[in-house]
Design an enzyme around this catalytic site. Sequence first.
Site, PDB file in Angstrom:
ATOM      1  CB  SER A  15      33.554 -21.080  34.949  1.00 44.29           C
ATOM      2  OG  SER A  15      34.901 -20.865  34.629  1.00 44.29           O
ATOM      3  CG  MET A  88      38.798 -25.070  23.986  1.00 45.66           C
ATOM      4  SD  MET A  88      40.161 -24.167  24.757  1.00 45.66           S
ATOM      5  CE  MET A  88      41.451 -25.406  24.641  1.00 45.66           C
ATOM      6  CB  ILE A  90      43.301 -21.749  15.835  1.00 43.79           C
ATOM      7  CG1 ILE A  90      44.061 -22.302  17.040  1.00 43.79           C
ATOM      8  CG2 ILE A  90      44.119 -20.680  15.116  1.00 43.79           C
ATOM      9  CD1 ILE A  90      45.330 -23.032  16.692  1.00 43.79           C
ATOM     10  CG  LEU A  91      38.696 -17.692  16.060  1.00 41.13           C
ATOM     11  CD1 LEU A  91      38.343 -16.599  17.056  1.00 41.13           C
ATOM     12  CD2 LEU A  91      37.463 -18.210  15.337  1.00 41.13           C
ATOM     13  CG  HIS A 107      46.533 -17.651  27.603  1.00 43.19           C
ATOM     14  ND1 HIS A 107      46.277 -18.746  26.807  1.00 43.19           N
ATOM     15  CD2 HIS A 107      47.731 -17.859  28.183  1.00 43.19           C
ATOM     16  CE1 HIS A 107      47.292 -19.590  26.900  1.00 43.19           C
ATOM     17  NE2 HIS A 107      48.190 -19.075  27.720  1.00 43.19           N
ATOM     18  CG  LEU A 142      47.573 -19.822  19.989  1.00 43.19           C
ATOM     19  CD1 LEU A 142      46.067 -19.835  19.773  1.00 43.19           C
ATOM     20  CD2 LEU A 142      48.138 -21.226  19.977  1.00 43.19           C
ATOM     21  CG  ASP A 143      47.167 -18.396  23.586  1.00 43.29           C
ATOM     22  OD1 ASP A 143      45.982 -18.057  23.547  1.00 43.29           O
ATOM     23  OD2 ASP A 143      47.536 -19.575  23.714  1.00 43.29           O
ATOM     24  CD  GLU A 172      41.046 -18.057  33.672  1.00 47.35           C
ATOM     25  OE1 GLU A 172      40.155 -18.135  32.822  1.00 47.35           O
ATOM     26  OE2 GLU A 172      41.849 -18.984  33.894  1.00 47.35           O
TER      27      GLU A 172
HETATM   28  C1  GRF Z   1      39.891 -20.795  31.197  1.00 46.50           C
HETATM   29  O1  GRF Z   1      40.954 -21.133  32.038  1.00 46.50           O
HETATM   30  C2  GRF Z   1      40.335 -19.852  30.131  1.00 46.50           C
HETATM   31  O2  GRF Z   1      41.320 -18.962  30.555  1.00 46.50           O
HETATM   32  C3  GRF Z   1      40.898 -20.781  29.094  1.00 46.50           C
HETATM   33  O3  GRF Z   1      40.054 -21.904  29.104  1.00 46.50           O
HETATM   34  C4  GRF Z   1      39.425 -22.002  30.373  1.00 46.50           C
HETATM   35  C5  GRF Z   1      37.958 -21.960  30.117  1.00 46.50           C
HETATM   36  O4  GRF Z   1      37.207 -22.160  31.283  1.00 46.50           O
HETATM   37  N1  GRF Z   1      40.999 -20.108  27.819  1.00 46.50           N
HETATM   38  P1  GRF Z   1      35.681 -21.832  31.269  1.00 46.50           P
HETATM   39  O5  GRF Z   1      35.038 -22.596  30.120  1.00 46.50           O
HETATM   40  O6  GRF Z   1      35.498 -20.357  31.133  1.00 46.50           O
HETATM   41  O7  GRF Z   1      35.186 -22.352  32.596  1.00 46.50           O
END
Ligand code: GRF
Length: 218
Positions: A15, A88, A90-91, A107, A142-143, A172
Amino acid sequence: MKSRSIVILISGRGSNMRSLVEANLPDCRIAVISNRPDAAGLAYARERGLATAVVDHRAHATRPAFDAALAEAIDAHGADLVVLAGFMRILGVDFVARYQGRLLNIHPSLLPAFPGTHTHAQALAAGVRIHGCTVHFVTPALDSGPIVIQAAVPVLPDDDPDTLAARVLAQEHVIYPQAVRWFLAGQLQLTAAGQVRLSAGAGRAATAALIAPQTDAA
Ligand code: GRF
């Protein structure tokens, strides 16, 4: 102005990727790369006619091998900016160094609070009254990494992780396109010292929305 290349990395729903695509960012080409062939966001990207690729982490025995394949796919698009949007994996340090200053992440918490996963459950468990989201440059930790823009939302008394997540996600979709716009306009940079530099206008906008609770006081 020369067209810029943005590569968005996703793992699932996508999204945030969608909010970036629909933000009509000026003078740019967008490509989408997923580490999961079944990521729902890929279907949307294909429908929109965007360039897409899959770099499946399961096809690579080691993290460096995956990172190298991912970098190759990114560089094939001549990426000026790499945007992690629900990516998802980790790089590794080398990957992060390669894209230093042009690698952004979002995040779902007000960092440095609640890094990692299940951030909305973490926020509810901690009893915070304000929660939110953060766009930051990526560093090896991380983060972590220098913060560009944050949005805050209230935590309501009857929230569960899903209702809270939805409230945060709506923000976001506001702040990520904003951060990318600033980057494309040259108003957002990471300095050699590792600090965020925003133009004066962008800096004011980034802190414009302050939350002021109402109190019982007359
Ligand atoms: C979002 O909440 C983002 O902040 C987190 O994972 C979620 C991903 O959602 N890292 P989407 O795939 O962008 O809908």
